[in-house]
Design an enzyme around this catalytic site. Structure first.
Site, PDB file in Angstrom:
ATOM      1  N   ILE A  77       0.852  -1.201   0.000  1.00 14.30           N
ATOM      2  CA  ILE A  77       0.000   0.000   0.000  1.00 14.30           C
ATOM      3  C   ILE A  77       0.886   1.248   0.000  1.00 14.30           C
ATOM      4  O   ILE A  77       0.565   2.254  -0.625  1.00 14.30           O
ATOM      5  CB  ILE A  77      -0.942  -0.007   1.235  1.00 14.30           C
ATOM      6  CG1 ILE A  77      -1.715  -1.338   1.332  1.00 14.30           C
ATOM      7  CG2 ILE A  77      -1.882   1.193   1.201  1.00 14.30           C
ATOM      8  CD1 ILE A  77      -2.552  -1.706   0.134  1.00 14.30           C
ATOM      9  N   GLY A  78       1.991   1.147   0.714  1.00 13.96           N
ATOM     10  CA  GLY A  78       2.930   2.267   0.723  1.00 13.96           C
ATOM     11  C   GLY A  78       2.463   3.437   1.560  1.00 13.96           C
ATOM     12  O   GLY A  78       2.647   4.595   1.201  1.00 13.96           O
ATOM     13  N   ASN A 105      -1.640   4.107  14.871  1.00 17.45           N
ATOM     14  CA  ASN A 105      -0.359   3.615  14.356  1.00 17.45           C
ATOM     15  C   ASN A 105       0.346   4.783  13.675  1.00 17.45           C
ATOM     16  O   ASN A 105      -0.243   5.461  12.829  1.00 17.45           O
ATOM     17  CB  ASN A 105      -0.647   2.464  13.375  1.00 17.45           C
ATOM     18  CG  ASN A 105       0.619   1.809  12.831  1.00 17.45           C
ATOM     19  OD1 ASN A 105       1.386   2.430  12.121  1.00 17.45           O
ATOM     20  ND2 ASN A 105       0.805   0.539  13.141  1.00 17.45           N
ATOM     21  N   CYS A 136       7.090  -1.178   8.468  1.00 17.65           N
ATOM     22  CA  CYS A 136       6.455  -1.215   7.141  1.00 17.65           C
ATOM     23  C   CYS A 136       7.473  -1.665   6.103  1.00 17.65           C
ATOM     24  O   CYS A 136       8.522  -1.038   5.956  1.00 17.65           O
ATOM     25  CB  CYS A 136       5.911   0.166   6.756  1.00 17.65           C
ATOM     26  SG  CYS A 136       5.298   0.143   5.044  1.00 17.65           S
ATOM     27  N   ILE A 197       3.949 -10.001  14.557  1.00 19.54           N
ATOM     28  CA  ILE A 197       4.865  -9.401  13.610  1.00 19.54           C
ATOM     29  C   ILE A 197       4.096  -8.577  12.568  1.00 19.54           C
ATOM     30  O   ILE A 197       2.918  -8.837  12.320  1.00 19.54           O
ATOM     31  CB  ILE A 197       5.714 -10.478  12.874  1.00 19.54           C
ATOM     32  CG1 ILE A 197       4.800 -11.496  12.183  1.00 19.54           C
ATOM     33  CG2 ILE A 197       6.662 -11.140  13.830  1.00 19.54           C
ATOM     34  CD1 ILE A 197       5.539 -12.563  11.353  1.00 19.54           C
ATOM     35  N   ASN A 198       4.788  -7.597  11.974  1.00 20.37           N
ATOM     36  CA  ASN A 198       4.279  -6.977  10.757  1.00 20.37           C
ATOM     37  C   ASN A 198       4.494  -7.974   9.615  1.00 20.37           C
ATOM     38  O   ASN A 198       4.942  -9.096   9.830  1.00 20.37           O
ATOM     39  CB  ASN A 198       5.026  -5.656  10.514  1.00 20.37           C
ATOM     40  CG  ASN A 198       4.203  -4.652   9.713  1.00 20.37           C
ATOM     41  OD1 ASN A 198       3.534  -5.015   8.746  1.00 20.37           O
ATOM     42  ND2 ASN A 198       4.252  -3.389  10.096  1.00 20.37           N
ATOM     43  N   GLY A 223      -1.317 -13.183   6.603  1.00 19.83           N
ATOM     44  CA  GLY A 223      -2.278 -14.279   6.473  1.00 19.83           C
ATOM     45  C   GLY A 223      -1.724 -15.581   7.030  1.00 19.83           C
ATOM     46  O   GLY A 223      -0.634 -15.617   7.613  1.00 19.83           O
ATOM     47  N   GLY A 250      -1.515 -13.890  10.825  1.00 18.20           N
ATOM     48  CA  GLY A 250      -2.276 -15.061  10.399  1.00 18.20           C
ATOM     49  C   GLY A 250      -3.360 -15.522  11.352  1.00 18.20           C
ATOM     50  O   GLY A 250      -3.836 -16.658  11.249  1.00 18.20           O
ATOM     51  N   GLY A 271      -5.783  -9.431  11.493  1.00 18.24           N
ATOM     52  CA  GLY A 271      -5.448  -8.570  10.362  1.00 18.24           C
ATOM     53  C   GLY A 271      -6.137  -8.981   9.087  1.00 18.24           C
ATOM     54  O   GLY A 271      -7.343  -8.779   8.910  1.00 18.24           O
TER      55      GLY A 271
END
Ligand code: RRO
Length: 309
Positions: A77-78, A105, A136, A197-198, A223, A250, A271
């Protein structure tokens, strides 16, 4: 007596961050919460974490930004977002009327940016805490570069700590050599909790086009595919820091969440499961409640870290 699901995410913080239950939404998968308010009773969640917010609004990365892979989704997405001024002006007044706490965030290109964001959001009604995004995978400046090393992660954490009285959660990247050392550095620098985690850096190729399937070539994988990675990291980190650990990666069912609690997480973030099932986070919460009732568990403390003993 109904089971006690409440969780103190910032036990050392004067402001405090006590959630009614341990189920949160993961940043970037639940917008500003407002988008889901008509889909289910979002007030029942433990907390909502909004999309990463930067000082100035951002347009994000070139399309395509989202690609499905086996067992997961790749995103780039950036950091598209409306910027901190619009968050304070347009979103926080709505959040202030909610029972569910909202955590903002924050993401910056520089350490100074993080301090400025923290200062701007402090004292804003409707903002209950900060999640510092040093993870990110999809930006050239800042992001996961800060989270890859203990010294830079600590420098960002210290800058935020100095700028705010709000509870501070630091969200960590798996794209590092030693996530435990990074977590310890953040805790020492004043983080009230760590979230991990990210997404995991990954890519896919569109064979027909002979081109990367993601506009920015690589993206972040989330996921079910990353759950075992996240679980191992939560297990390791929760044995090495004294602050609460929030598990993410996930989680799509109560069984997934219970694995994270048993590994040592005090709370979980749901998420990308929300993309397939908008009420995934509430389903996870109801499943946890049913498990506790069935097993006669009175408090979450009875299961947090039980697989470690
Ligand atoms: O915006 C994104 O591309 C993004 C962010 Br800020 C993040 O923290 N994690 C991610 O997978 N994507």
């Amino acid at each position: 007596m109904p089971p006690n699901l409440s969780v103190k995410l910032a036990p050392e913080s004067p402001a405090g961050l006590t959630l009614a239950n341990p189920v949160m939404t993961a940043s970037g998968t639940f917008g500003y919460g407002t988008e889901y308010a008509d889909v289910f009773d979002i007030q029942r969640l433990g907390a909502i974490v909004c999309k990463a917010t930067t000082l100035a609004p951002r347009e994000g990365n070139p399309q395509p930004r989202l690609v499905e892979t086996a067992g997961g989704v790749l995103n780039s997405i950036g950091l598209q977002n409306i910027g901190v001024a619009a968050v304070i002006r347009e979103k926080a007044p709505l959040w202030a009327k909610w029972r569910v706490p909202v955590i903002v965030n924050i993401a910056g290109d520089s350490i100074t940016d993080y301090g400025k964001l923290a200062a701007r959001l402090t004292g804003v009604k409707g903002v209950s805490g900060l999640e510092v995004n040093i993870s990110c995978p999809n930006v050239s400046a800042g992001g996961a570069a800060f989270g890859a090393r203990p010294d830079t992660a600590a420098a960002v954490t210290a800058a935020v700590r100095q700028a705010t009285t709000l509870p501070v959660i630091v969200k960590l990247t798996p794209n590092t050599g030693d996530i435990t050392a990074v977590a310890q550095a953040c805790a020492r620098a004043g983080a009230d909790a760590v979230a991990l985690i990210n997404s995991v850096k990954g890519m896919a190729i569109d064979v027909a086009q002979r081109r990367p399937a993601i506009g920015s070539v690589t993206g972040g994988l989330s996921g079910p595919a990353i759950k075992p990675i996240a679980l191992a990291m939560v297990y390791e980190v929760s044995g090495a820091v004294d602050v609460p650990v929030i598990g993410c990666g996930g989680i799509a069912s109560a069984a997934d969440a219970l694995e994270f609690f048993m590994a040592g997480a005090s709370a979980v973030q749901v998420g990308s499961a929300t993309f397939a099932n908008p009420r995934a986070a509430l389903d996870v919460l109801e499943g946890i409640e049913a498990f506790m009732a069935k097993e006669g568990i009175k408090s979450l403390d009875e299961i947090i870290g039980c697989a470690r003993k």
